[in-house]
Enzyme design. Structure first.
Site, PDB file in Angstrom:
ATOM      1  N   SER A 194       0.816  -1.208   0.000  1.00  0.00           N
ATOM      2  CA  SER A 194       0.000   0.000   0.000  1.00  0.00           C
ATOM      3  C   SER A 194       0.854   1.264   0.000  1.00  0.00           C
ATOM      4  O   SER A 194       1.694   1.415  -0.880  1.00  0.00           O
ATOM      5  CB  SER A 194      -0.959  -0.059   1.183  1.00  0.00           C
ATOM      6  OG  SER A 194      -2.056   0.766   0.922  1.00  0.00           O
ATOM      7  N   HIS A 337      -7.611  -5.639  -0.036  1.00  0.00           N
ATOM      8  CA  HIS A 337      -6.380  -4.895   0.247  1.00  0.00           C
ATOM      9  C   HIS A 337      -5.663  -5.510   1.449  1.00  0.00           C
ATOM     10  O   HIS A 337      -6.092  -5.345   2.588  1.00  0.00           O
ATOM     11  CB  HIS A 337      -6.817  -3.450   0.545  1.00  0.00           C
ATOM     12  CG  HIS A 337      -5.702  -2.463   0.614  1.00  0.00           C
ATOM     13  ND1 HIS A 337      -5.001  -2.061  -0.496  1.00  0.00           N
ATOM     14  CD2 HIS A 337      -5.183  -1.774   1.661  1.00  0.00           C
ATOM     15  CE1 HIS A 337      -4.105  -1.154  -0.136  1.00  0.00           C
ATOM     16  NE2 HIS A 337      -4.183  -0.970   1.169  1.00  0.00           N
TER      17      HIS A 337
END
Ligand code: GTR
Length: 345
Positions: A194, A337
């Protein structure tokens, strides 16, 4: 099909020098690389200070981990800055076999290390060492000027943001690894998830000692092309996280198509070394298709250096069908995610 998809994004030319010459040789690519580095420094991530002359590591603690298959060294790294010495802790985990293993520099969200994003036993069993640090021990993930941020003067428009600082720290970890004889610093891969996937890419883009970079779900201002991107945008990211970047980046909010740069340029700076971009199909905020297209668009930087870039069918690969044959690798996996075992494997 991929050509049409890319054409819609109207990307700025990768393989043309500022003076209009086409980049047709590896030598010309070196010139182009300098231009692109400067562009991304000035407009997006900011200029980083020069590396310190040396980095020292003090081993604080040594522990057997992973059922005795590896040793964990808790080490304090220190180096000089214009405003005095700076230190941060890392954990280095070295498997007992093989000798002198290749090593991941893992920019981590967490202490203790390892964490839910680092399946250490699998990594050790596969014969890799890992040097990990908690990014906030370098500088906090806030606009505050603390930690490393407080150690150097910062230009408001072009000075580094925290992504640059975390990337700089990963390079200092490699400085230290080069001083150790029990890991192979010539085979070092920088990785993160990320915002730390963005950081891993920016680190490898600048520091050519890393022979590989793996970004996980890095999305906006990471692996994903900004033009035509869904989910997070330059407007949103520079509003919520302005301090990740240099001051100039905000000027491109809602002006993606006017920007002289896009994220395929970031990826291209890793050529001809190995790059692996990981996406997750439910991570629409990051936008897997824009991450994939960036890999396609960056690939000429590999081919001009006689290394194949992304080797792909003429469409986005199906979920869980990794493309791993070229200098640029890509997968989109099932799920959300997260930095998962699937990604590491
Ligand atoms: C989000 C941010 C993303 C991504 C993510 C993360 O809030 O919008 O760019 O970096 O955080 O780091 O987990």
């Amino acid at each position: 099909m991929l050509n049409e998809k890319l054409a819609e994004r109207r990307l700025p030319a990768l393989m043309t020098l500022n003076d209009g010459r086409a980049v047709t040789t590896a030598k010309l690519w070196r010139e182009r690389r300098e231009e692109l580095l400067d562009l991304l420094r000035r407009e997006e991530y900011g200029y980083s200070p020069a590396a310190p002359e040396s980095v020292t590591g003090t081993v604080e603690k040594e522990t057997l981990v992973c059922a005795g298959k590896a040793t964990q060294y808790d080490v304090t790294l220190s180096f000089d800055t214009p405003r005095g010495p700076f230190s941060f802790p890392i954990a280095l985990i070295v498997p007992k076999a093989p000798e002198k293993p290749p090593v991941f520099v893992h920019i981590s969200f967490f202490t203790p290390i390892p964490s839910k994003y680092l399946p250490i036993e699998e990594v050790v069993d596969r014969g890799y060492a890992v040097a990990a640090f908690n990014y906030e021990s370098v500088t906090s993930d806030k606009a505050d000027i603390d930690g490393l941020a407080a150690m150097y003067p910062i230009d408001e428009k072009t000075g580094w943001g925290t992504i640059g600082m975390w990337a700089f720290a990963a390079s200092r970890v490699l400085d230290y690894l080069e001083t150790r004889s029990d890991v192979d610093a010539q085979r070092a891969c920088v990785t993160g998830h990320s915002r730390l996937g963005k950081t891993a890419l920016w680190c490898a883009a600048q520091d050519e000692r890393f022979t590989m970079a793996v970004s996980n779900d890095s999305g906006c201002s990471g692996a994903a092309i900004s033009r035509g991107k869904v989910g997070e945008s330059i407007e949103r990211i520079t509003r919520v996280f302005p301090y990740w970047f240099c001051g100039n980046y905000r000027a491109w909010a809602d002006r993606e198509y006017e920007a002289p740069f896009d994220q395929h340029m970031l990826l291209s700076l890793i050529a001809p070394r190995r790059l692996y971009v990981c996406s997750a199909i439910e991570d629409t905020w990051a936008d897997p298709e824009s991450e994939f297209l960036a890999c396609v668009a960056a690939s000429p930087a590999w081919s001009v250096q006689r290394v194949p870039g992304l080797i792909t069918p003429d469409d986005m690969p199906a979920v869980n069908q990794p493309l791993m044959e070229g200098g640029v690798c890509y997968h989109v996996r099932t799920g959300t995610h997260f930095h998962s075992r699937t990604d590491w494997n």
